[in-house]
Design a protein around this motif. Structure first.
Motif, PDB file in Angstrom:
ATOM      1  N   THR A  49      26.747  72.639  85.435  1.00 31.86           N
ATOM      2  CA  THR A  49      25.824  72.446  84.323  1.00 31.86           C
ATOM      3  C   THR A  49      26.416  71.503  83.297  1.00 31.86           C
ATOM      4  O   THR A  49      27.639  71.344  83.205  1.00 31.86           O
ATOM      5  CB  THR A  49      25.473  73.797  83.658  1.00 31.86           C
ATOM      6  N   THR A  50      25.542  70.877  82.506  1.00 31.66           N
ATOM      7  CA  THR A  50      25.937  69.944  81.460  1.00 31.66           C
ATOM      8  C   THR A  50      25.070  70.163  80.226  1.00 31.66           C
ATOM      9  O   THR A  50      23.878  70.471  80.348  1.00 31.66           O
ATOM     10  CB  THR A  50      25.776  68.485  81.930  1.00 31.66           C
ATOM     11  N   ILE A  51      25.672  69.989  79.065  1.00 30.26           N
ATOM     12  CA  ILE A  51      24.935  69.938  77.812  1.00 30.26           C
ATOM     13  C   ILE A  51      25.363  68.682  77.065  1.00 30.26           C
ATOM     14  O   ILE A  51      26.552  68.367  76.982  1.00 30.26           O
ATOM     15  CB  ILE A  51      25.144  71.214  76.963  1.00 30.26           C
ATOM     16  N   THR A  52      24.396  67.945  76.533  1.00 24.32           N
ATOM     17  CA  THR A  52      24.684  66.718  75.809  1.00 24.32           C
ATOM     18  C   THR A  52      24.873  67.008  74.330  1.00 24.32           C
ATOM     19  O   THR A  52      24.633  68.116  73.847  1.00 24.32           O
ATOM     20  CB  THR A  52      23.559  65.698  75.983  1.00 24.32           C
ATOM     21  N   SER A  53      25.278  65.982  73.593  1.00 25.11           N
ATOM     22  CA  SER A  53      25.462  66.130  72.153  1.00 25.11           C
ATOM     23  C   SER A  53      24.155  66.442  71.442  1.00 25.11           C
ATOM     24  O   SER A  53      24.172  67.032  70.358  1.00 25.11           O
ATOM     25  CB  SER A  53      26.094  64.875  71.561  1.00 25.11           C
ATOM     26  N   SER A  54      23.036  66.061  72.038  1.00 21.81           N
ATOM     27  CA  SER A  54      21.734  66.350  71.456  1.00 21.81           C
ATOM     28  C   SER A  54      21.178  67.703  71.880  1.00 21.81           C
ATOM     29  O   SER A  54      20.111  68.105  71.418  1.00 21.81           O
ATOM     30  CB  SER A  54      20.732  65.255  71.813  1.00 21.81           C
ATOM     31  N   GLY A  55      21.871  68.396  72.769  1.00 21.87           N
ATOM     32  CA  GLY A  55      21.453  69.711  73.193  1.00 21.87           C
ATOM     33  C   GLY A  55      20.687  69.768  74.492  1.00 21.87           C
ATOM     34  O   GLY A  55      20.288  70.862  74.922  1.00 21.87           O
ATOM     35  N   SER A  56      20.476  68.629  75.124  1.00 18.63           N
ATOM     36  CA  SER A  56      19.800  68.615  76.409  1.00 18.63           C
ATOM     37  C   SER A  56      20.692  69.237  77.479  1.00 18.63           C
ATOM     38  O   SER A  56      21.899  69.003  77.495  1.00 18.63           O
ATOM     39  CB  SER A  56      19.429  67.185  76.790  1.00 18.63           C
ATOM     40  N   THR A  57      20.099  70.016  78.361  1.00 17.39           N
ATOM     41  CA  THR A  57      20.862  70.707  79.398  1.00 17.39           C
ATOM     42  C   THR A  57      20.336  70.374  80.777  1.00 17.39           C
ATOM     43  O   THR A  57      19.172  69.995  80.950  1.00 17.39           O
ATOM     44  CB  THR A  57      20.824  72.229  79.197  1.00 17.39           C
ATOM     45  N   ASP A  58      21.205  70.532  81.752  1.00 19.87           N
ATOM     46  CA  ASP A  58      20.841  70.346  83.142  1.00 19.87           C
ATOM     47  C   ASP A  58      21.681  71.304  83.971  1.00 19.87           C
ATOM     48  O   ASP A  58      22.806  71.641  83.594  1.00 19.87           O
ATOM     49  CB  ASP A  58      21.065  68.906  83.583  1.00 19.87           C
ATOM     50  N   TYR A  59      21.125  71.730  85.105  1.00  9.82           N
ATOM     51  CA  TYR A  59      21.767  72.729  85.940  1.00  9.82           C
ATOM     52  C   TYR A  59      21.679  72.356  87.402  1.00  9.82           C
ATOM     53  O   TYR A  59      20.695  71.770  87.853  1.00  9.82           O
ATOM     54  CB  TYR A  59      21.106  74.100  85.756  1.00  9.82           C
ATOM     55  N   ALA A  60      22.708  72.735  88.135  1.00  9.76           N
ATOM     56  CA  ALA A  60      22.630  72.652  89.580  1.00  9.76           C
ATOM     57  C   ALA A  60      21.569  73.614  90.088  1.00  9.76           C
ATOM     58  O   ALA A  60      21.352  74.691  89.515  1.00  9.76           O
ATOM     59  CB  ALA A  60      23.980  72.978  90.205  1.00  9.76           C
ATOM     60  N   ASP A  61      20.899  73.230  91.161  1.00  8.75           N
ATOM     61  CA  ASP A  61      19.847  74.075  91.705  1.00  8.75           C
ATOM     62  C   ASP A  61      20.353  75.476  92.051  1.00  8.75           C
ATOM     63  O   ASP A  61      19.618  76.459  91.938  1.00  8.75           O
ATOM     64  CB  ASP A  61      19.235  73.433  92.945  1.00  8.75           C
ATOM     65  N   SER A  62      21.606  75.572  92.454  1.00  7.58           N
ATOM     66  CA  SER A  62      22.153  76.843  92.885  1.00  7.58           C
ATOM     67  C   SER A  62      22.275  77.864  91.762  1.00  7.58           C
ATOM     68  O   SER A  62      22.356  79.065  92.030  1.00  7.58           O
ATOM     69  CB  SER A  62      23.525  76.637  93.540  1.00  7.58           C
ATOM     70  N   VAL A  63      22.287  77.403  90.508  1.00  9.88           N
ATOM     71  CA  VAL A  63      22.449  78.315  89.382  1.00  9.88           C
ATOM     72  C   VAL A  63      21.260  78.312  88.436  1.00  9.88           C
ATOM     73  O   VAL A  63      21.228  79.116  87.497  1.00  9.88           O
ATOM     74  CB  VAL A  63      23.735  78.011  88.586  1.00  9.88           C
ATOM     75  N   LYS A  64      20.303  77.448  88.658  1.00 12.43           N
ATOM     76  CA  LYS A  64      19.158  77.332  87.769  1.00 12.43           C
ATOM     77  C   LYS A  64      18.409  78.658  87.699  1.00 12.43           C
ATOM     78  O   LYS A  64      18.121  79.281  88.719  1.00 12.43           O
ATOM     79  CB  LYS A  64      18.241  76.210  88.247  1.00 12.43           C
ATOM     80  N   GLY A  65      18.105  79.070  86.480  1.00 12.90           N
ATOM     81  CA  GLY A  65      17.432  80.330  86.266  1.00 12.90           C
ATOM     82  C   GLY A  65      18.355  81.514  86.120  1.00 12.90           C
ATOM     83  O   GLY A  65      17.918  82.593  85.698  1.00 12.90           O
ATOM     84  N   ARG A  66      19.631  81.347  86.462  1.00 13.59           N
ATOM     85  CA  ARG A  66      20.616  82.417  86.346  1.00 13.59           C
ATOM     86  C   ARG A  66      21.684  82.131  85.309  1.00 13.59           C
ATOM     87  O   ARG A  66      22.175  83.055  84.656  1.00 13.59           O
ATOM     88  CB  ARG A  66      21.286  82.668  87.697  1.00 13.59           C
ATOM     89  N   PHE A  67      22.064  80.866  85.173  1.00 10.89           N
ATOM     90  CA  PHE A  67      23.113  80.473  84.238  1.00 10.89           C
ATOM     91  C   PHE A  67      22.501  79.747  83.052  1.00 10.89           C
ATOM     92  O   PHE A  67      21.457  79.096  83.179  1.00 10.89           O
ATOM     93  CB  PHE A  67      24.120  79.533  84.902  1.00 10.89           C
ATOM     94  N   ALA A  68      23.160  79.821  81.907  1.00  9.17           N
ATOM     95  CA  ALA A  68      22.730  79.106  80.718  1.00  9.17           C
ATOM     96  C   ALA A  68      23.939  78.591  79.959  1.00  9.17           C
ATOM     97  O   ALA A  68      24.865  79.354  79.665  1.00  9.17           O
ATOM     98  CB  ALA A  68      21.882  79.999  79.816  1.00  9.17           C
ATOM     99  N   ILE A  69      23.930  77.310  79.649  1.00  7.57           N
ATOM    100  CA  ILE A  69      24.991  76.705  78.865  1.00  7.57           C
ATOM    101  C   ILE A  69      24.527  76.584  77.417  1.00  7.57           C
ATOM    102  O   ILE A  69      23.355  76.313  77.151  1.00  7.57           O
ATOM    103  CB  ILE A  69      25.404  75.331  79.436  1.00  7.57           C
ATOM    104  N   SER A  70      25.438  76.789  76.483  1.00  4.14           N
ATOM    105  CA  SER A  70      25.117  76.673  75.071  1.00  4.14           C
ATOM    106  C   SER A  70      26.353  76.236  74.302  1.00  4.14           C
ATOM    107  O   SER A  70      27.464  76.269  74.831  1.00  4.14           O
ATOM    108  CB  SER A  70      24.568  77.984  74.507  1.00  4.14           C
ATOM    109  N   ARG A  71      26.149  75.826  73.058  1.00  2.00           N
ATOM    110  CA  ARG A  71      27.245  75.367  72.204  1.00  2.00           C
ATOM    111  C   ARG A  71      27.219  76.076  70.871  1.00  2.00           C
ATOM    112  O   ARG A  71      26.172  76.494  70.379  1.00  2.00           O
ATOM    113  CB  ARG A  71      27.141  73.863  71.926  1.00  2.00           C
TER     114      ARG A  71
END
Length: 115
Positions: A49-71
């Motif tokens: 997973t990745t989070i940008t400086s603006s807060g946009s996030t992206d996830y690998a399909d294998s973890v989407k819906g289960r994992f959440a990244i935050s800052r």
């Protein structure tokens, strides 16, 4: 110098949850990108997973819906909330950060999901 330190790994039963933390020291926070990778023994390191400086996030399909990244910028910390864990999530999880052309890695924290 930038240093990333992960914590929060451990042993958990399938279906359980863990929250990983990555605390950044030195200059750089907030980074252009921050994220998490993982590597199981004998496997290639894979992007999670990745989070940008603006807060946009992206996830690998294998973890989407289960994992959440935050800052939490005030704490120079990025988190990975992992829910509904599966045995295939077992890996060493690495915090990653990008600042311009520079790339930084944490030392990793072990996550073991039983069964």
């Amino acid at each position: 110098q930038v240093q990333l330190v992960e914590s929060g790994g451990g042993l958990v039963q399938a279906g359980g949850s863990l929250r990983l933390s990555c605390v950044a020291s030195g200059r750089g926070f907030p980074f252009n990108f921050m994220g998490w990778y993982r590597q199981a023994p004998g496997n290639q390191r894979e992007w999670v997973t990745t989070i940008t400086s603006s807060g946009s996030t992206d996830y690998a399909d294998s973890v989407k819906g289960r994992f959440a990244i935050s800052r939490d910028n005030a704490k120079n910390t990025v988190y990975l909330q992992m829910n509904s864990l599966k045995p295939e999530d077992t890996a060493v999880y690495y915090c990653h950060a990008a600042l311009g052309p520079a790339r930084f890695w944490g030392q990793g924290t072990q996550v073991i999901v039983s069964s």
